[in-house]
Design a protein around this motif. Sequence first.
Motif, PDB file in Angstrom:
ATOM      1  N   SER A 115      10.083 -10.755  -4.641  1.00 44.40           N
ATOM      2  CA  SER A 115       9.503 -10.541  -5.962  1.00 44.40           C
ATOM      3  C   SER A 115       8.165  -9.813  -5.851  1.00 44.40           C
ATOM      4  O   SER A 115       7.401 -10.076  -4.922  1.00 44.40           O
ATOM      5  N   ALA A 150       5.681 -10.505  -7.383  1.00 41.61           N
ATOM      6  CA  ALA A 150       4.667 -11.545  -7.516  1.00 41.61           C
ATOM      7  C   ALA A 150       4.428 -12.308  -6.212  1.00 41.61           C
ATOM      8  O   ALA A 150       3.488 -13.106  -6.128  1.00 41.61           O
ATOM      9  N   ASP A 151       5.239 -12.072  -5.180  1.00 40.67           N
ATOM     10  CA  ASP A 151       5.064 -12.768  -3.905  1.00 40.67           C
ATOM     11  C   ASP A 151       3.746 -12.364  -3.249  1.00 40.67           C
ATOM     12  O   ASP A 151       3.311 -11.212  -3.342  1.00 40.67           O
ATOM     13  N   PRO A 196      -0.950  -9.168  -1.900  1.00 41.27           N
ATOM     14  CA  PRO A 196       0.212  -9.051  -2.770  1.00 41.27           C
ATOM     15  C   PRO A 196       1.315  -8.287  -2.018  1.00 41.27           C
ATOM     16  O   PRO A 196       1.038  -7.583  -1.032  1.00 41.27           O
TER      17      PRO A 196
END
Length: 67
Positions: free
Chosen positions: A13, A15-16, A32
């Motif tokens: 993702s 967002a990981d 990020p």
Amino acid sequence: MPQIETLGRIMNSPADVLTVTCGGCGHAATFPRAEAWRVWGMGATPNAIRRRAKCALCGGRRVEVTI
């Protein structure tokens, strides 16, 4: 045959976040997904990052890698 865990496979993702924490002074740096891939490479394994990482504050090499 088991697949090797690489950043490209683990970080699915946008967002990981990858966090590298120094075992000596406790300083933590977060990356990020896009930055982690740029800095460490999509093919990097957590163990490879542990071997390469160096604390920006104290210069220590005992680091913990979490995703």
